[in-house]
Design a protein around this motif. Structure first.
Motif, PDB file in Angstrom:
ATOM      1  N   ASP A 120      11.009   4.229   7.852  1.00  0.00           N
ATOM      2  CA  ASP A 120      10.288   4.147   9.127  1.00  0.00           C
ATOM      3  C   ASP A 120       8.930   3.499   8.899  1.00  0.00           C
ATOM      4  OD1 ASP A 120      12.166   5.835  10.655  1.00  0.00           O
ATOM      5  OD2 ASP A 120      11.547   7.326   9.172  1.00  0.00           O
ATOM      6  N   ARG A 121       8.440   3.669   7.680  1.00  0.00           N
ATOM      7  CA  ARG A 121       7.122   3.139   7.325  1.00  0.00           C
ATOM      8  C   ARG A 121       7.167   2.779   5.842  1.00  0.00           C
ATOM      9  NH1 ARG A 121       2.565   6.233   6.686  1.00  0.00           N
ATOM     10  NH2 ARG A 121       3.873   8.079   6.900  1.00  0.00           N
ATOM     11  N   ILE A 122       6.423   1.727   5.468  1.00  0.00           N
ATOM     12  CA  ILE A 122       6.420   1.321   4.062  1.00  0.00           C
ATOM     13  C   ILE A 122       4.975   1.228   3.592  1.00  0.00           C
ATOM     14  CG2 ILE A 122       7.003  -0.550   2.445  1.00  0.00           C
ATOM     15  CD1 ILE A 122       9.344  -1.269   4.224  1.00  0.00           C
ATOM     16  N   VAL A 123       4.684   1.809   2.429  1.00  0.00           N
ATOM     17  CA  VAL A 123       3.364   1.564   1.853  1.00  0.00           C
ATOM     18  C   VAL A 123       3.536   0.750   0.581  1.00  0.00           C
ATOM     19  CG1 VAL A 123       2.220   3.594   2.832  1.00  0.00           C
ATOM     20  CG2 VAL A 123       3.281   3.749   0.589  1.00  0.00           C
ATOM     21  N   VAL A 124       2.530  -0.069   0.311  1.00  0.00           N
ATOM     22  CA  VAL A 124       2.573  -0.952  -0.861  1.00  0.00           C
ATOM     23  C   VAL A 124       1.639  -0.371  -1.911  1.00  0.00           C
ATOM     24  CG1 VAL A 124       2.121  -3.300  -1.698  1.00  0.00           C
ATOM     25  CG2 VAL A 124       2.959  -2.944   0.637  1.00  0.00           C
ATOM     26  N   MET A 125       2.116  -0.263  -3.145  1.00  0.00           N
ATOM     27  CA  MET A 125       1.243   0.187  -4.239  1.00  0.00           C
ATOM     28  C   MET A 125       1.074  -0.941  -5.239  1.00  0.00           C
ATOM     29  SD  MET A 125       1.865   4.105  -5.442  1.00  0.00           S
ATOM     30  CE  MET A 125       0.533   4.170  -6.634  1.00  0.00           C
ATOM     31  N   SER A 126      -0.149  -1.035  -5.758  1.00  0.00           N
ATOM     32  CA  SER A 126      -0.436  -2.057  -6.756  1.00  0.00           C
ATOM     33  C   SER A 126      -1.491  -1.490  -7.700  1.00  0.00           C
ATOM     34  CB  SER A 126      -0.939  -3.299  -6.017  1.00  0.00           C
ATOM     35  OG  SER A 126      -1.388  -4.225  -6.920  1.00  0.00           O
ATOM     36  N   ASP A 127      -1.276  -1.616  -8.979  1.00  0.00           N
ATOM     37  CA  ASP A 127      -2.223  -1.108  -9.987  1.00  0.00           C
ATOM     38  C   ASP A 127      -2.656   0.328  -9.710  1.00  0.00           C
ATOM     39  OD1 ASP A 127      -2.209  -3.349 -11.518  1.00  0.00           O
ATOM     40  OD2 ASP A 127      -3.830  -4.309 -10.386  1.00  0.00           O
ATOM     41  N   GLY A 128      -1.721   1.163  -9.330  1.00  0.00           N
ATOM     42  CA  GLY A 128      -2.022   2.583  -9.180  1.00  0.00           C
ATOM     43  C   GLY A 128      -2.667   2.972  -7.863  1.00  0.00           C
ATOM     44  N   ARG A 129      -2.861   2.032  -6.968  1.00  0.00           N
ATOM     45  CA  ARG A 129      -3.496   2.361  -5.682  1.00  0.00           C
ATOM     46  C   ARG A 129      -2.622   1.906  -4.528  1.00  0.00           C
ATOM     47  NH1 ARG A 129      -9.002   3.327  -5.612  1.00  0.00           N
ATOM     48  NH2 ARG A 129     -10.043   3.063  -7.617  1.00  0.00           N
TER      49      ARG A 129
END
Ligand SMILES: Nc1ncnc2c1ncn2[C@@H]1O[C@H](COP(=O)(O)OP(=O)(O)OP(=O)(O)O)[C@@H](O)[C@H]1O
Length: 520
Positions: A488-497
């Motif tokens: 329903d929702r997507i979050v993006v993670m990069s370098d631990g954040r």
């Protein structure tokens, strides 16, 4: 080693003989005919795909080709010569080598040492290692596949994708043992790779084709069609068809795999029935930090599926593990239904109603020698007991329901889980969290890894059904398409954040490109 010509009547010129051919291979296990007279061949300089549902017999066939499984009947021919593969060394002597799903490198040795290990040749003289020679030998192998990995790098410092390249370079050492071009078998090599890494692997496979034959096994049918010249489909331990990949679509393979017309629409959005009204928050994460992630804030509402996407090293796997108490955290607060969630260990997480399907199924997800039934009810003793008494019949009926519901191919609920095919093991691990019916948060780290299309559809359906009952799900998907289709929702993670959030409602889904833009 007995040798017999396959085509004594009308021998073909050597260049036209199949690099490897199998006729009528049979293998029985107790209660199962894993191979039921398989015929197939791979030509010289061909990339052959091998497709089939979970339990179709792919791994058994591959193991027979490299001497790890002794077939009960049937023949194997290498360039027209009938051979017996009694061991991996026997197979290597015939130029057949395999890169295994579970990597076999020694972690604290360098890439060079791993590549040369077991076939040191001039790398050892009078019992002493000659490091420069070993490095040179390893470099030659890496050059063959165009890899830029430093042969002096310790293997445990390399990414999974690089380790796989080292494995391929190592397998190519079999060339020293035979005057023929090798046959390289890759068993689900893409299952743990990110999309960029898959492309690199495909480039290497195309390079391999110039001087070798390749057998490529994957459940991702689009990939099979992209990288292979031809695909042999297995069903129930038999080869049921050969498909030239030019112009073919995944549905063509799927139809052969399941023996009827299947639907490729496996994310089928329509079964979502969210409860009316504003959903209540279920999981709240604030400022969670650990060795590989920092200041992570997340909210997942009742019945919501949230996907986290990111490349290797983004930290998303560790966040998932931390929420199950399986990864150390140094700061942050997590609540489940308004109550502080104890992150000190998985026992506390389980009793709070948190379930976790790990990506490393064999290491973390199952107890190999234990039965399917005991693995399925491992965290739910209540399912097998009435009061303090163990009531086996109670366990049996629950377990049989899930075996049938998820179409788990097992001779019996009492069969040791390690005797099941990889995909069927995964289904048992997933069922563990469904048997009790009291799960509130489900953490799914690549839950469809190694599953065939039918089983994947089943898992998607289950995820939706669970969401409809209010279960909150955190999903680390196998592909961007899967994340988009399911979340329903997507979050993006990069370098631990966490670096971005993308809404993904039914009917207004982002494209993979939209996500990629947020990921770079
Ligand atoms: N060591 C074993 N003992 C008993 N049965 C086995 C053993 N290995 C495989 N089987 C059975 O043989 C059948 C074929 O399994 P195999 O692992 O070859 O399938 P597969 O096509 O590789 O499946 P997957 O895609 O799930 O990995 C399955 O029913 C499996 O349970």
């Amino acid at each position: 080693m007995s040798i017999e010509l396959a085509n004594q009547q009308s021998p073909l010129p050597a260049s036209l003989l199949p690099a490897l051919e199998v006729r009528g291979l049979v293998k029985h296990y107790p209660g199962v005919k894993a191979l039921d007279g398989v015929d197939f061949h791979v030509n010289q300089n061909e990339v052959l795909g091998l497709a089939g549902e979970n339990g179709a017999g792919k791994s058994t066939l591959l193991k027979a080709l490299v001497g790890l499984v002794r077939p009960d009947a049937g023949q194997i021919y290498v360039r027209g010569e009938k051979v017996r593969m009694r061991s991996v060394v026997d197979a290597a002597n015939h130029g057949v080598g395999m890169v295994f799903q579970e990597q076999s490198l020694v972690p604290n040795l360098t890439a060079a040492e791993n590549i040369v290990l077991g076939s040191e040749g001039p790398g050892v003289r009078r019992g002493m290692y000659r490091w420069d020679t070993m490095r040179k030998l390893a470099q030659e192998q890496l050059d063959k596949i165009g890899s830029t990995i430093d042969p002096r790098a310790r293997t445990d410092t390399l990414t999974f994708a690089d380790r796989q390249m080292v494995e391929i370079a190592k397998v190519l050492r079999i060339e020293q043992r035979t005057r023929f071009a090798p046959v390289i078998i890759l068993d689900e090599p893409t299952s743990v790779l990110e999309s960029g890494e898959v492309e690199t692997l495909f480039t290497q496979i195309r390079r391999l084709r110039e001087f070798a034959s390749v057998i490529f096994v994957s459940h991702r049918l689009d990939e099979v069609l992209e990288v292979c010249d031809r695909v042999t489909v297995l069903r129930g331990g038999q080869s049921v068809g050969d498909v030239a990949t030019a112009g073919a679509v995944p549905g063509d393979l799927h139809r052969l795999m399941i023996g009827s017309t299947g639907s490729d629409d496996h994310y089928h959005d329509s079964s979502i029935e969210r409860p009316a009204g504003e959903p209540r928050p279920r999981l709240t994460v604030r400022g969670l930090s650990g060795p590989s992630f920092r200041d992570v804030d997340l909210d997942i509402a009742e019945g919501e599926i949230l996907a986290i996407v990111g490349v290797h090293g983004s930290g998303r796997e560790d966040v998932c593990r931390a929420l199950f108490g399986a990864q150390e955290t140094v700061a942050g607060e997590v609540t489940l239904d308004g109550k502080k969630l104890d992150l000190s260990g998985s026992r506390a997480a389980c009793s709070a109603g948190v379930g976790y399907v790990p990506a490393e199924r064999k290491i973390e997800g199952m107890v190999g020698p234990m039965s399917v039934a005991d693995n399925m009810t491992l965290t739910k003793q209540g399912v097998r007991c009435v009061g303090p008494l163990v009531v086996p019949v109670r366990q049996a009926s629950v377990v049989d329901t899930w075996i049938s519901r998820l179409s788990i191919r097992t001779p019996h609920r009492g069969t040791a889980i390690q005797r099941l095919s990889g995909g069927n093991q995964q289904k048992v691990v997933l069922a563990r969290w469904l048997v009790g019916g009291d799960i509130r948060l489900l953490l799914l780290d690549h839950p469809t890894r190694g599953l065939d299309i039918g089983a994947r559809s089943e898992v998607y359906k289950l995820m939706r059904e669970l969401a409809n009952t209010g279960v909150a799900t955190l999903l680390l998907a196998d592909s961007l398409e899967e994340a988009i289709g399911m979340a329903d929702r997507i979050v993006v993670m990069s370098d631990g954040r966490i670096t971005a959030e993308v809404a993904c409602p039914s009917g207004a889904k982002p494209t993979p490109l939209d996500l990629v833009k947020e990921m770079v």
